[in-house]
Design a protein around this motif. Structure first.
Motif, PDB file in Angstrom:
ATOM      1  N   SER A 251     -16.961   3.779   3.848  1.00 51.01           N
ATOM      2  CA  SER A 251     -16.694   4.409   5.146  1.00 51.01           C
ATOM      3  C   SER A 251     -16.962   5.911   5.085  1.00 51.01           C
ATOM      4  O   SER A 251     -17.516   6.489   6.029  1.00 51.01           O
ATOM      5  N   ILE A 252     -16.594   6.534   3.978  1.00 50.43           N
ATOM      6  CA  ILE A 252     -16.842   7.972   3.824  1.00 50.43           C
ATOM      7  C   ILE A 252     -18.335   8.241   3.708  1.00 50.43           C
ATOM      8  O   ILE A 252     -18.849   9.233   4.258  1.00 50.43           O
ATOM      9  N   ALA A 253     -19.063   7.359   3.013  1.00 49.25           N
ATOM     10  CA  ALA A 253     -20.510   7.523   2.884  1.00 49.25           C
ATOM     11  C   ALA A 253     -21.178   7.492   4.251  1.00 49.25           C
ATOM     12  O   ALA A 253     -22.009   8.353   4.581  1.00 49.25           O
ATOM     13  N   LEU A 254     -20.837   6.511   5.053  1.00 50.64           N
ATOM     14  CA  LEU A 254     -21.468   6.366   6.369  1.00 50.64           C
ATOM     15  C   LEU A 254     -21.072   7.507   7.299  1.00 50.64           C
ATOM     16  O   LEU A 254     -21.902   8.027   8.053  1.00 50.64           O
ATOM     17  N   THR A 255     -19.811   7.913   7.236  1.00 53.26           N
ATOM     18  CA  THR A 255     -19.349   9.032   8.066  1.00 53.26           C
ATOM     19  C   THR A 255     -20.101  10.312   7.715  1.00 53.26           C
ATOM     20  O   THR A 255     -20.591  11.028   8.593  1.00 53.26           O
ATOM     21  N   SER A 256     -20.217  10.590   6.423  1.00 52.60           N
ATOM     22  CA  SER A 256     -20.890  11.812   5.974  1.00 52.60           C
ATOM     23  C   SER A 256     -22.381  11.771   6.292  1.00 52.60           C
ATOM     24  O   SER A 256     -22.962  12.779   6.718  1.00 52.60           O
ATOM     25  N   ALA A 257     -23.009  10.610   6.087  1.00 54.13           N
ATOM     26  CA  ALA A 257     -24.447  10.503   6.316  1.00 54.13           C
ATOM     27  C   ALA A 257     -24.803  10.706   7.780  1.00 54.13           C
ATOM     28  O   ALA A 257     -25.754  11.435   8.100  1.00 54.13           O
ATOM     29  N   VAL A 258     -24.067  10.064   8.686  1.00 56.35           N
ATOM     30  CA  VAL A 258     -24.349  10.243  10.112  1.00 56.35           C
ATOM     31  C   VAL A 258     -24.169  11.705  10.506  1.00 56.35           C
ATOM     32  O   VAL A 258     -24.965  12.251  11.280  1.00 56.35           O
ATOM     33  N   SER A 259     -23.150  12.357   9.973  1.00 61.38           N
ATOM     34  CA  SER A 259     -22.947  13.788  10.251  1.00 61.38           C
ATOM     35  C   SER A 259     -24.143  14.609   9.787  1.00 61.38           C
ATOM     36  O   SER A 259     -24.627  15.489  10.511  1.00 61.38           O
ATOM     37  N   GLY A 260     -24.616  14.322   8.578  1.00 62.26           N
ATOM     38  CA  GLY A 260     -25.764  15.056   8.065  1.00 62.26           C
ATOM     39  C   GLY A 260     -27.015  14.839   8.889  1.00 62.26           C
ATOM     40  O   GLY A 260     -27.774  15.792   9.161  1.00 62.26           O
ATOM     41  N   ILE A 261     -27.242  13.604   9.324  1.00 59.45           N
ATOM     42  CA  ILE A 261     -28.432  13.303  10.135  1.00 59.45           C
ATOM     43  C   ILE A 261     -28.357  14.010  11.481  1.00 59.45           C
ATOM     44  O   ILE A 261     -29.366  14.524  11.989  1.00 59.45           O
ATOM     45  N   ILE A 262     -27.174  14.057  12.083  1.00 56.29           N
ATOM     46  CA  ILE A 262     -26.998  14.768  13.351  1.00 56.29           C
ATOM     47  C   ILE A 262     -27.383  16.239  13.204  1.00 56.29           C
ATOM     48  O   ILE A 262     -28.108  16.796  14.035  1.00 56.29           O
ATOM     49  N   ILE A 263     -26.918  16.861  12.130  1.00 57.86           N
ATOM     50  CA  ILE A 263     -27.200  18.285  11.911  1.00 57.86           C
ATOM     51  C   ILE A 263     -28.692  18.522  11.711  1.00 57.86           C
ATOM     52  O   ILE A 263     -29.287  19.432  12.315  1.00 57.86           O
ATOM     53  N   ALA A 332      -8.513  18.106   5.828  1.00 53.52           N
ATOM     54  CA  ALA A 332      -9.597  17.127   5.807  1.00 53.52           C
ATOM     55  C   ALA A 332      -9.375  16.038   6.851  1.00 53.52           C
ATOM     56  O   ALA A 332     -10.281  15.691   7.618  1.00 53.52           O
ATOM     57  N   ILE A 333      -8.160  15.491   6.889  1.00 50.27           N
ATOM     58  CA  ILE A 333      -7.841  14.452   7.870  1.00 50.27           C
ATOM     59  C   ILE A 333      -7.949  15.015   9.280  1.00 50.27           C
ATOM     60  O   ILE A 333      -8.442  14.348  10.201  1.00 50.27           O
ATOM     61  N   GLY A 334      -7.515  16.260   9.457  1.00 50.47           N
ATOM     62  CA  GLY A 334      -7.578  16.880  10.776  1.00 50.47           C
ATOM     63  C   GLY A 334      -9.000  17.067  11.271  1.00 50.47           C
ATOM     64  O   GLY A 334      -9.285  16.855  12.458  1.00 50.47           O
ATOM     65  N   LEU A 335      -9.908  17.427  10.374  1.00 48.60           N
ATOM     66  CA  LEU A 335     -11.301  17.628  10.773  1.00 48.60           C
ATOM     67  C   LEU A 335     -11.943  16.313  11.233  1.00 48.60           C
ATOM     68  O   LEU A 335     -12.661  16.271  12.232  1.00 48.60           O
ATOM     69  N   VAL A 336     -11.674  15.227  10.495  1.00 49.28           N
ATOM     70  CA  VAL A 336     -12.222  13.931  10.888  1.00 49.28           C
ATOM     71  C   VAL A 336     -11.542  13.438  12.172  1.00 49.28           C
ATOM     72  O   VAL A 336     -12.198  12.871  13.062  1.00 49.28           O
ATOM     73  N   VAL A 365     -16.729  17.331   9.768  1.00 48.94           N
ATOM     74  CA  VAL A 365     -16.575  16.037   9.093  1.00 48.94           C
ATOM     75  C   VAL A 365     -17.075  16.117   7.656  1.00 48.94           C
ATOM     76  O   VAL A 365     -16.431  15.610   6.728  1.00 48.94           O
ATOM     77  N   LEU A 366     -18.224  16.752   7.447  1.00 48.12           N
ATOM     78  CA  LEU A 366     -18.753  16.901   6.087  1.00 48.12           C
ATOM     79  C   LEU A 366     -17.794  17.692   5.202  1.00 48.12           C
ATOM     80  O   LEU A 366     -17.570  17.334   4.039  1.00 48.12           O
ATOM     81  N   ALA A 367     -17.224  18.758   5.742  1.00 51.19           N
ATOM     82  CA  ALA A 367     -16.249  19.533   4.982  1.00 51.19           C
ATOM     83  C   ALA A 367     -15.020  18.683   4.666  1.00 51.19           C
ATOM     84  O   ALA A 367     -14.495  18.706   3.542  1.00 51.19           O
ATOM     85  N   GLY A 368     -14.567  17.905   5.638  1.00 49.44           N
ATOM     86  CA  GLY A 368     -13.389  17.067   5.435  1.00 49.44           C
ATOM     87  C   GLY A 368     -13.603  15.989   4.392  1.00 49.44           C
ATOM     88  O   GLY A 368     -12.728  15.759   3.541  1.00 49.44           O
ATOM     89  N   THR A 369     -14.741  15.319   4.433  1.00 56.04           N
ATOM     90  CA  THR A 369     -14.995  14.259   3.452  1.00 56.04           C
ATOM     91  C   THR A 369     -15.162  14.820   2.042  1.00 56.04           C
ATOM     92  O   THR A 369     -14.745  14.189   1.067  1.00 56.04           O
TER      93      THR A 369
END
Length: 441
Positions: A251-263, A332-336, A365-369
């Protein structure tokens, strides 16, 4: 073809290759400075040893032998795996809407895996140990060592992704060759060795099967398998053991990856006026996926916290209590959570959605993960199920040397995209071909 829809021709795809702006040069300089800062600290580490970090010893060296280096390693591997999963899903289940960002996801995978491998090199202290210790031991440890499995599957994933990327690039270079710079002809000749148009149909099938293999490997062997096994198989470390680590890591991998692709997609859209090529609805769709994966991330965090404080073993309960009283964890939890709330609010009220806002949310999100994964590593080590180091003082805080590595690896990823975008199209030709086909129909 509708007259209301702007025509997107091949010239749009090669715009990054043919142009160079002040903004590009400024970002290039910034990435080189970031890498230079990290190299300066890394040279200090090579000269004086890991003692310059807070990882030199257990307890007196800062409380843990693993810290930000391993946390960032997991983070980069997660970004890599999530990125290629998105690209593979575009081909396997027909998510054509996201085809304009599919190659960006593939490139992000290559860059992120490189950074992950770099962290292994950094963390061993002396780089020659990889040659004198790790590589000679591989043949007889690969059968039972999770660490060697880790190196093996990441290497395999890198090869799969590079092959996947190369096969799709050949199609584009052949058809766009008259628009590509002649000075890069030697590179294109190497990439196009043996190419004929007859291979296109075969390549499409090969790429489909590669995508299928990637989708299967991700949950079974990669960020849902071997990586969490490294921790889940060590019950002596509080908070590491348990089957929940596989879904949590994924879940963290997918969350971080989508964030990176958006940026990355937003940066290219802004820099090269790609409003038509990467339309607004792509970011809206990516935002919904980010919201879904963020919800998974938060739910799995809740499961770990609840099981860690309710009738848990003493050391696990203590480690969980320390974690939930640590401000960095709640940051971290707050950012997500903020990302999830924003995405939910913008779904109810579309006027709230904007690309700059979703980019800002993605950075958070990237900072939080990254913070969460580092705390996961550190808390397990600081509150282990054995008392050997109970009397040794020390609380881990990332050192400037470690923090500079995050700056440096981010700089490497930025530099990678700046360099690659001057050589090959970062959006597939199929993206505009498919769009034109849909418009004609």
């Amino acid at each position: 073809m509708s007259t209301d829809t702007p025509d997107i021709g091949p010239d749009v795809l090669v715009r990054p290759i043919q142009s160079r702006s002040k903004g590009y040069l400024a970002l290039l300089a910034a990435s080189l400075v970031a890498i230079g800062v990290w190299l300066a600290f890394y040279i200090q580490q090579l000269q004086q040893g890991l003692i310059v970090t807070h990882l030199g010893d257990w307890g007196s060296g800062g409380g843990v032998p693993w810290g930000l280096y391993i946390g960032a390693f997991i983070w980069w591997v997660g970004i890599a795996h999530g990125g290629i999963i998105l690209s593979a899903a575009v081909r396997l289940i027909g998510l054509d809407r996201y085809q304009p960002v599919a190659r960006m996801a593939e490139l992000l995978t290559i860059a992120a895996l490189t950074c992950a491998g770099l962290y292994i090199l950094i963390h061993v202290g002396r780089p020659d140990r990889l040659v004198t210790s790790v590589l000679p031991a591989w043949p007889w440890r690969v059968h039972w060592s999770p660490l060697v499995w880790d190196v093996t599957v990441i290497t395999a994933y890198f090869v799969l992704t590079a092959t996947y990327l190369l096969l799709t690039i050949r199609y584009d270079i052949h058809r766009l060759r008259d628009r590509l710079p002649d000075r890069l002809e030697p590179i294109y000749k190497v990439l196009m060795v043996g190419y004929t148009e007859k291979e296109d149909a075969i390549v499409e099938r090969m790429v489909w099967w590669l995508a299928f293999a990637i989708i299967i490997m991700a949950p079974l062997l990669l960020h849902g398998g071997v990586i969490p096994w490294l921790f889940a198989l060590l019950p002596s470390m509080a908070g590491w053991a348990g089957g929940v680590q596989g879904p949590s890591f994924l879940s963290i991998a997918l969350t971080s990856a989508v964030s990176g692709i958006i940026i990355i997609a937003a940066a290219f859209r802004y820099a090269y006026d790609w409003e038509e090529l990467i339309p607004y609805d792509v970011f809206q769709g990516l935002a919904k996926w980010l919201g879904f994966f963020s919800l998974m991330f938060l739910w799995l965090q809740l499961q770990q916290v609840i099981t860690g404080i309710f009738a848990a073993p003493t050391t696990l309960q203590h480690a969980t209590e320390v974690k939930i009283t640590t401000p960095a964890y709640w940051a971290a939890i707050g950012l997500v959570s903020l990302a999830l709330l924003y995405i939910f609010a913008s779904a109810l009220e579309p006027s709230l959605f904007s690309i700059p806002r979703i980019v800002a949310v993605s950075v958070g999100v990237l900072a939080g993960t990254l913070v969460e994964k580092t705390l996961f590593v550190v808390e397990g080590l600081q509150h282990a199920h054995f008392a050997l180091y109970d009397g040794v003082p020390g609380v881990y805080v990332p050192s400037p040397v470690e923090l500079s590595s995050v700056l440096g690896t981010v700089g490497i990823v930025v530099l990678f995209f700046l360099a690659v975008s001057k050589v090959i199209p970062v959006v597939e030709l199929h993206a505009i071909e498919d769009e034109h086909t849909e418009e004609v129909n």
